[in-house]
Design an enzyme around this catalytic site. Structure first.
Site, short mmCIF file in Angstrom:
data_model
loop_
_atom_site.label_atom_id
_atom_site.label_comp_id
_atom_site.label_asym_id
_atom_site.label_seq_id
_atom_site.Cartn_x
_atom_site.Cartn_y
_atom_site.Cartn_z
CG ASP A 146 -5.31 -2.88 -10.37
OD1 ASP A 146 -5.57 -1.72 -9.99
OD2 ASP A 146 -4.58 -3.65 -9.73
CB SER B 252 0.93 -2.45 -6.68
OG SER B 252 0.53 -3.55 -5.91
CG HIS C 42 -4.25 -1.57 -6.32
ND1 HIS C 42 -3.86 -2.47 -7.29
CD2 HIS C 42 -3.23 -1.55 -5.42
CE1 HIS C 42 -2.69 -2.98 -6.98
NE2 HIS C 42 -2.28 -2.43 -5.85
#
Length: 349
Positions: free
Chosen positions: A114, A192, A84
């Site tokens: 992911d 992230s 992402h």
């Protein structure tokens, strides 16, 4: 009312106060500092770009799109981050701990986990890859450290513990990301793709998401376990995608552990997806009895000759198979071991 004393002559500046000696750092502090100093050289800051077309100037330009984190995977310059972080971007620039800014190319991506792999050219002066740990032996309560770039604040360290295991969250493109580590180490936007490491300085997960009504850390963060990373990343480097054959069962390491405590080693089938290869051979999912207690029915004990007792082992066994070809699925059912021939499906027909 406060009375103020007015002096006709200026007061001399007092001498600075004497510094109180601090003494030695606590052993735990020294350990955390050493872990951070070793690991930060492997962590990168990622800035993604988006191509925007100016209709009046008739030209396209790349503008900043977002930020994230990543870490060096190997000596070849591969960098792991979240899917992402880079999805929808036209390019990405990576800043290393030594200040160098390098253009990255996309090698491959696995949205269902992911995960994504980028590659940079660093010449001879290459950053050191992070040591790889294991997540199958993690226990709730273990100390963990998260390193990343929250809100663009480079190389930030937060600490915490493993709060829970085998969590699942919705994937941004639909479906679920399963088998995640939950931690209370503060994770915020920009973290992230950064590493979650253990007290030995080894990679145990990739920070991927937070649960937060406010958008900031609420003490509930999630990381993709390193056992999944170690299985997926080499495939992305080799082929640019990760597409293991599809069986179509729901399972949970937590329930596998409960089954093991009952002397039943394997992966209990918790759900069977309609139209899947598992449904075609009539696998029987777990249910509940009249008292609401969990009743285990089919338990997968081997696939293609590989014994399995966890999510990671079952997914590794699936990854070793070829879609659309029969493979032997061994299950435990009502006290008996049964071999079934199942044709695994291609996830991308």
């Amino acid at each position: 009312m406060v009375a103020w004393l007015v002096l006709d002559t200026p007061t001399p500046i007092p001498d600075p106060r004497e510094v109180t000696p601090r003494g030695a750092l606590a052993p735990q502090e020294e350990t955390i500092i050493a872990l951070f100093e070793r690991a930060q050289e492997s962590v990168v800051s990622i800035t993604t770009e988006e191509r925007v077309v100016d209709p009046w100037a008739r030209r396209a330009i790349d503008v900043p799109r977002g930020t994230g984190s990543g870490f060096v995977w190997d000596e070849a310059g591969h960098v792991v981050t979240n899917h992402h972080v880079i999805t929808g971007a036209s390019g990405a620039r990576l800043r290393l701990a030594d200040g160098r800014v390098l253009q990255a190319t996309l090698v491959g991506s696995a949205p269902e986990h992911d995960l994504a792999v980028l590659r940079i050219e660093t010449g001879r002066d290459r950053p050191t890859p992070l040591p790889i740990g294991e997540s199958g032996t993690l226990q709730v309560g273990q100390s963990v450290l998260a390193i990343g770039n929250p809100f663009g604040l480079d190389w930030t360290l937060t600490t915490g513990i493993v709060s829970a295991l085998d969590r699942e969250i919705p994937a941004r493109g639909g479906g679920l990301v399963e088998g995640l580590i939950q931690t209370d180490a503060a994770i915020n936007p920009g973290n992230s793709g950064g590493p979650l490491i253990d007290s030995a300085g080894r990679l145990i997960g990739v920070n991927t998401a937070i649960f937060s009504p406010s958008g900031a850390s609420a003490g509930i963060g999630f990381a993709v376990p390193v056992d999944t990373v170690s299985r997926v990343v080499p495939r992305l480097i080799q082929a640019g995608r990760y597409s293991p054959p599809y069986l179509g069962v729901r399972h949970s390491d937590r329930i596998s552990a409960l089954a093991s405590a009952r002397g039943l080693k394997g992966v209990p089938v918790l759900g069977v997806e309609p139209g899947s290869p598992a449904a075609a051979v009539d696998l029987r999912p777990a249910g509940e009895d009249a008292a609401g207690q969990l009743v285990l029915r089919d338990i997968i004990v081997a696939l293609g000759g590989q014994s399995v007792s966890s999510r990671a082992e079952l997914e590794a066994a699936l990854a070793a198979q070829t879609p659309n070809e029969p493979v032997t699925l061994r299950i435990w059912r009502e006290g008996e071991t049964i071999d079934l021939s199942v044709v695994l499906a291609d996830p991308d027909p």
